[in-house]
Write an enzyme that holds these catalytic residues in place. Structure first.
Site, PDB file in Angstrom:
ATOM      1  N   LYS A  35       0.849  -1.203   0.000  1.00  0.00           N
ATOM      2  CA  LYS A  35       0.000   0.000   0.000  1.00  0.00           C
ATOM      3  C   LYS A  35       0.883   1.251   0.000  1.00  0.00           C
ATOM      4  CE  LYS A  35      -0.345  -0.437   5.046  1.00  0.00           C
ATOM      5  NZ  LYS A  35      -1.193  -0.933   6.146  1.00  0.00           N
ATOM      6  N   ARG A 130     -10.888  -0.846  14.174  1.00  0.00           N
ATOM      7  CA  ARG A 130     -10.540   0.090  13.100  1.00  0.00           C
ATOM      8  C   ARG A 130     -11.298  -0.291  11.834  1.00  0.00           C
ATOM      9  NH1 ARG A 130      -4.465   0.665  10.649  1.00  0.00           N
ATOM     10  NH2 ARG A 130      -5.038  -1.418   9.928  1.00  0.00           N
ATOM     11  N   TYR A 244      16.490  29.827  10.801  1.00  0.00           N
ATOM     12  CA  TYR A 244      15.237  30.505  11.185  1.00  0.00           C
ATOM     13  C   TYR A 244      15.068  30.519  12.702  1.00  0.00           C
ATOM     14  CZ  TYR A 244      13.090  30.512   6.482  1.00  0.00           C
ATOM     15  OH  TYR A 244      12.784  30.737   5.177  1.00  0.00           O
ATOM     16  N   MET A 292      12.439  24.393   4.569  1.00  0.00           N
ATOM     17  CA  MET A 292      11.706  23.602   3.572  1.00  0.00           C
ATOM     18  C   MET A 292      12.657  22.776   2.706  1.00  0.00           C
ATOM     19  SD  MET A 292       8.996  24.795   0.650  1.00  0.00           S
ATOM     20  CE  MET A 292       7.914  25.636   1.796  1.00  0.00           C
TER      21      MET A 292
HETATM   22  C1  LIG Z   1      -0.470  -1.964   6.789  1.00  0.00           C
HETATM   23  C2  LIG Z   1      -1.122  -3.266   7.092  1.00  0.00           C
HETATM   24  C3  LIG Z   1      -0.370  -4.453   7.122  1.00  0.00           C
HETATM   25  C4  LIG Z   1       1.144  -4.469   7.074  1.00  0.00           C
HETATM   26  O1  LIG Z   1       1.625  -4.188   8.364  1.00  0.00           O
HETATM   27  P1  LIG Z   1       3.177  -4.079   8.702  1.00  0.00           P
HETATM   28  O2  LIG Z   1       3.188  -3.718  10.138  1.00  0.00           O
HETATM   29  O3  LIG Z   1       3.711  -2.997   7.848  1.00  0.00           O
HETATM   30  O4  LIG Z   1       3.798  -5.394   8.420  1.00  0.00           O
HETATM   31  C5  LIG Z   1      -1.044  -5.648   7.254  1.00  0.00           C
HETATM   32  N1  LIG Z   1      -2.396  -5.682   7.395  1.00  0.00           N
HETATM   33  C6  LIG Z   1      -3.154  -4.569   7.419  1.00  0.00           C
HETATM   34  C7  LIG Z   1      -4.620  -4.671   7.596  1.00  0.00           C
HETATM   35  C8  LIG Z   1      -2.543  -3.307   7.287  1.00  0.00           C
HETATM   36  O5  LIG Z   1      -3.286  -2.202   7.322  1.00  0.00           O
END
Ligand SMILES: *Cc1c(COP(=O)(O)O)cnc(C)c1O
Length: 353
Positions: A35, A130, A244, A292
């Site tokens: 992802k 979640r 800054y 930046m």
């Molecule tokens: C992001 C995610 C993973 C991967 O988790 P890692 O901790 O990066 O190995 C697996 N399952 C779900 C549902 C996730 O959202």
């Protein structure tokens, strides 16, 4: 060259996949989570290497990401979508042969109406609250789902990076109870769960961060290196301020290098006066605020100021930088941004398998 350089070691990526694959029994499949553009490292480069290493099941957050991944991988590998079947997703799910992980009764109804017979999986909430169907919600749909033949039953651990937390065992028990008696592959473990041991593996593990070199996979090989060019070096006399807000005052006559990376490149402003850059094995403290596009670094005492300094490399990995920034390696990776010159290392085209 004034752009910061991001080097991604695809052989280390493949080695990390194989290492995590070896952490479960040969009968347990190991997938890959890609992802967010493969955690910021580039889906087009990363996904084929994982497929070459042996991954056959991939996971993305959104249907659009799945469609992009299908273009990269071509037909064959299973691509699962964590957000399930959202309104408007049907065309992408069908057109790119994606497997939505249905998260609610509402998503299940939408899927069965819009794409009857199209593959799906189910995400279950085993306690993280979640995503996923609640136990009661799932129980009411169980027969309908069993009849349709889910490709995968999945849940996610909230505390897998903390092996001693009681919540891991509680979620394991909840997931086992919800899925008992159903004839479908199950997956509970991401990177952390993979390392918790065989009880957590079921039929498929799906690591993400460990592939990219991050905690809690302690044996990971580093995948990313970032080096940033020095634009200019100046002598600052004791008592003069730098950057800054004039937040750093030289305690002695100092040699200050200005380098070409800043918060626009994911080098968060929280690292102001709190990070270390490296000249080879020599630590050089960041002084003053992060701008930046620029940082200022105390290079006093170096025999020679190099052309570039390392932000991520052999002496500082993503987790060390994350600790300094008060965040996690995942956020360091996904914040890197578009301005880097990217180089990919692939010494071993065929993979080492
Ligand atoms: C992001 C995610 C993973 C991967 O988790 P890692 O901790 O990066 O190995 C697996 N399952 C779900 C549902 C996730 O959202």
């Amino acid at each position: 060259m004034t752009r910061p350089m991001l080097t991604i070691d695809l052989d280390a990526l493949a080695a990390n996949w194989r290492g995590l694959d070896a952490a479960s029994a040969a009968t347990v499949e190991t997938g890959a989570v890609v992802k967010a553009d493969a955690y910021g490292l580039g889906l087009e480069k990363v996904a084929p290497v994982l497929a070459d290493a042996g991954a056959r099941s991939f996971f993305v957050a959104l249907a659009e990401e799945g469609a992009a991944l299908r273009r990269v991988l071509g037909p064959g590998p299973a691509i699962h979508v964590f957000s399930g079947h959202m309104d408007g997703d049907a065309a992408a799910l069908a057109g790119s042969d994606l497997i939505p992980l249905l998260n609610s009764a509402e998503q299940a109804a939408r899927h069965f109406a819009a794409l009857p017979g199209h593959p799906f999986g189910v995400q279950l909430d085993s306690g993280m609250n979640r995503l996923g169907m609640e136990p009661g919600e799932f129980a009411a749909l169980r027969d309908r789902i069993a009849e349709a033949g889910p490709r995968l039953l999945l849940s996610h651990l909230a505390c897998a990076d903390e092996p001693d937390y009681a919540m891991n065992a509680a979620q394991l028990q909840s997931f086992a109870a919800m899925t008992q008696g159903l004839d479908a592959p199950r997956s509970l473990a991401a990177t952390g769960g993979t390392l918790l041991g065989a009880a957590y593996h079921f039929e498929l593990c799906r690591p993400g961060i460990g592939l990219y070199g991050g905690r809690p996979y302690g044996d990971a090989q580093a995948v990313v290196q970032v080096s940033v060019p020095v634009i200019q070096t100046r002598t600052v006399t004791a008592g003069e301020a730098v950057g800054y807000g004039a937040t750093w005052t030289a305690p002695r006559d100092s040699n200050i290098a200005t380098v070409a990376v800043g918060y626009a490149d994911g080098f968060t402003r929280h690292l102001s006066n709190a990070a270390t850059l490296w000249a080879g094995a020599r630590a050089c403290p960041l002084v003053g605020r992060v701008s930046m596009d620029l940082l200022t670094v105390d290079v006093t005492g170096l025999d020679r100021v190099p052309d570039s300094l390392d932000v991520l490399g052999p002496h500082q990995g993503i987790d060390a930088l994350a600790d300094a920034a008060g965040t996690i390696g995942y956020e360091i990776l996904t914040s890197l941004g578009a301005r880097y010159a990217r180089g990919y290392i692939r010494r071993n085209e065929a993979g080492a398998a």
